[in-house]
Design a protein around this motif. Sequence first.
Motif, short mmCIF file in Angstrom:
data_model
loop_
_atom_site.label_atom_id
_atom_site.label_comp_id
_atom_site.label_asym_id
_atom_site.label_seq_id
_atom_site.Cartn_x
_atom_site.Cartn_y
_atom_site.Cartn_z
N VAL A 18 0.68 -1.24 0.00
CA VAL A 18 -0.18 -0.02 -0.09
C VAL A 18 0.83 1.15 0.18
O VAL A 18 0.64 2.05 -0.83
CB VAL A 18 -0.91 0.02 0.83
CG1 VAL A 18 -1.61 1.50 1.27
CG2 VAL A 18 -2.08 -1.12 0.96
N GLU A 19 1.65 1.33 0.88
CA GLU A 19 2.84 2.51 0.93
C GLU A 19 3.46 2.60 -0.30
O GLU A 19 3.95 3.61 -0.74
CB GLU A 19 3.74 2.44 2.35
CG GLU A 19 4.59 3.50 2.49
CD GLU A 19 3.81 4.92 2.56
OE1 GLU A 19 4.06 5.98 2.13
OE2 GLU A 19 2.83 4.96 3.12
N GLY A 20 3.83 1.49 -0.79
CA GLY A 20 4.91 1.45 -1.78
C GLY A 20 4.47 1.85 -3.15
O GLY A 20 4.88 2.71 -3.94
N ASN A 21 2.86 1.66 -3.42
CA ASN A 21 2.33 1.84 -4.65
C ASN A 21 1.45 3.01 -4.55
O ASN A 21 1.35 3.79 -5.50
CB ASN A 21 1.48 0.77 -4.89
CG ASN A 21 2.30 -0.64 -5.35
OD1 ASN A 21 1.64 -1.69 -5.33
ND2 ASN A 21 3.37 -0.40 -5.68
N PHE A 22 0.62 3.45 -3.22
CA PHE A 22 -0.11 4.61 -3.18
C PHE A 22 0.55 5.53 -2.45
O PHE A 22 -0.11 6.71 -2.15
CB PHE A 22 -1.35 3.93 -2.66
CG PHE A 22 -2.13 2.78 -3.46
CD1 PHE A 22 -2.75 3.25 -4.66
CD2 PHE A 22 -2.22 1.75 -3.12
CE1 PHE A 22 -3.35 2.28 -5.46
CE2 PHE A 22 -2.72 0.71 -4.02
CZ PHE A 22 -3.38 0.86 -4.99
N ILE B 21 3.61 4.86 -11.85
CA ILE B 21 3.04 6.27 -12.17
C ILE B 21 2.93 7.10 -10.79
O ILE B 21 3.23 8.22 -10.74
CB ILE B 21 1.51 5.99 -12.40
CG1 ILE B 21 0.80 7.33 -12.90
CG2 ILE B 21 0.84 5.11 -11.46
CD1 ILE B 21 -0.62 7.27 -13.22
N GLY B 22 2.82 6.25 -9.56
CA GLY B 22 3.00 7.05 -8.45
C GLY B 22 4.37 7.74 -8.10
O GLY B 22 4.27 9.07 -7.56
N GLY B 23 5.46 7.59 -8.76
CA GLY B 23 6.61 8.08 -8.63
C GLY B 23 6.97 9.02 -9.52
O GLY B 23 7.70 10.01 -9.58
N GLU B 24 6.19 8.85 -11.09
CA GLU B 24 6.53 9.73 -12.04
C GLU B 24 5.28 10.89 -12.22
O GLU B 24 5.66 11.81 -12.75
CB GLU B 24 6.55 8.71 -13.22
CG GLU B 24 7.78 7.90 -13.17
CD GLU B 24 7.87 6.99 -14.42
OE1 GLU B 24 7.41 7.55 -15.64
OE2 GLU B 24 8.35 5.94 -14.28
N ALA B 25 4.14 10.50 -11.99
CA ALA B 25 3.00 11.45 -12.31
C ALA B 25 2.11 11.09 -11.30
O ALA B 25 0.72 11.41 -11.63
CB ALA B 25 2.28 11.26 -13.74
N PRO B 26 2.41 11.60 -9.82
CA PRO B 26 1.31 11.24 -8.95
C PRO B 26 0.34 12.58 -9.08
O PRO B 26 -1.00 12.17 -8.50
CB PRO B 26 2.31 11.77 -7.72
CG PRO B 26 3.30 12.15 -7.92
CD PRO B 26 3.72 11.87 -9.33
N GLY B 27 0.68 13.75 -9.69
CA GLY B 27 -0.38 14.68 -9.38
C GLY B 27 -1.58 14.44 -10.44
O GLY B 27 -2.58 14.60 -10.28
N GLU B 28 -0.99 13.80 -11.63
CA GLU B 28 -2.04 13.49 -12.75
C GLU B 28 -2.91 12.46 -12.24
O GLU B 28 -4.12 12.37 -12.60
CB GLU B 28 -1.16 13.40 -14.17
CG GLU B 28 -0.70 14.56 -14.61
CD GLU B 28 0.07 14.26 -16.16
OE1 GLU B 28 -0.46 13.84 -16.87
OE2 GLU B 28 1.32 14.08 -15.83
#
Length: 255
Positions: free
Chosen positions: A26-30, A236-243
């Motif tokens: 959960v922490e690693g992905n979200f 995606i969580g590390g590259e484009a979390p805002g989008e």
Amino acid sequence: MTEHFQHVVRGSGPGLLLAHGGGGSVEGNFGPILDDLARTHTVVGPDYPGSGATPRGDRPLDLDEVADELVAIAVGAGLERFAILGYSLGTAVAVRATTRHPDRVTGLVLTSGFARLDNRIRLAVDVWAALLDGDRELLAKFLTLMAAGGRHLESLTPEQLDAAVAGLAAFIPAGSPEQVGLVSQVDTRAELAAIAVPALVIATTLDGLASPALSRELADGIPGAQLVEIEAGHNIGGEAPGEWLAAIQKFLGGL
């Protein structure tokens, strides 16, 4: 299941159940979006056996059992009905939870997902499983190569790349063999047409592991599903979390 999944419960508001990826948590992905999700929702995030604080199990994982356990955890946390946000392997868990517990699920967000293995994932899973028995740094290099979008990967300095690999090598969950084994069995294609809740499919267009074509298959298979494409790799969580967060919040706000 014989194992009890440890989980986090954060925030308040409508229910949101998280289903993480294989070899993730959960922490690693979200983690990059968890605080923001909890500002508007009661977020329940279970870790599969061998991830986070959940002890590793002693037998293979079964998709039905994982899906049932996640639903039971959400209900046990006080959520009678909830949306599910699935990432990677978690998209298959989310689909199975929805088709097995249709009275519980209000909506689906499926990110970097797949309803079946294509040859790219099949080869990656075979290499991933083999490398789990060996050098963790080599495995981390392989996973970085597969999970990072090209634009993000090339933006890193050599020092940043080394640090990213080292961080991933230290993160690899003990339950990865069972979780990767579950990835290798995924086939939810026959279930998609029965999904009767609103669904958002988020394709990561630079994904070298789960290609955007597989997200399009998911969207095409689920009646009325929306498809959003985000320029990012599998991470995606590390590259484009805002989008990612913006797409999720827009969809959940409409449920």
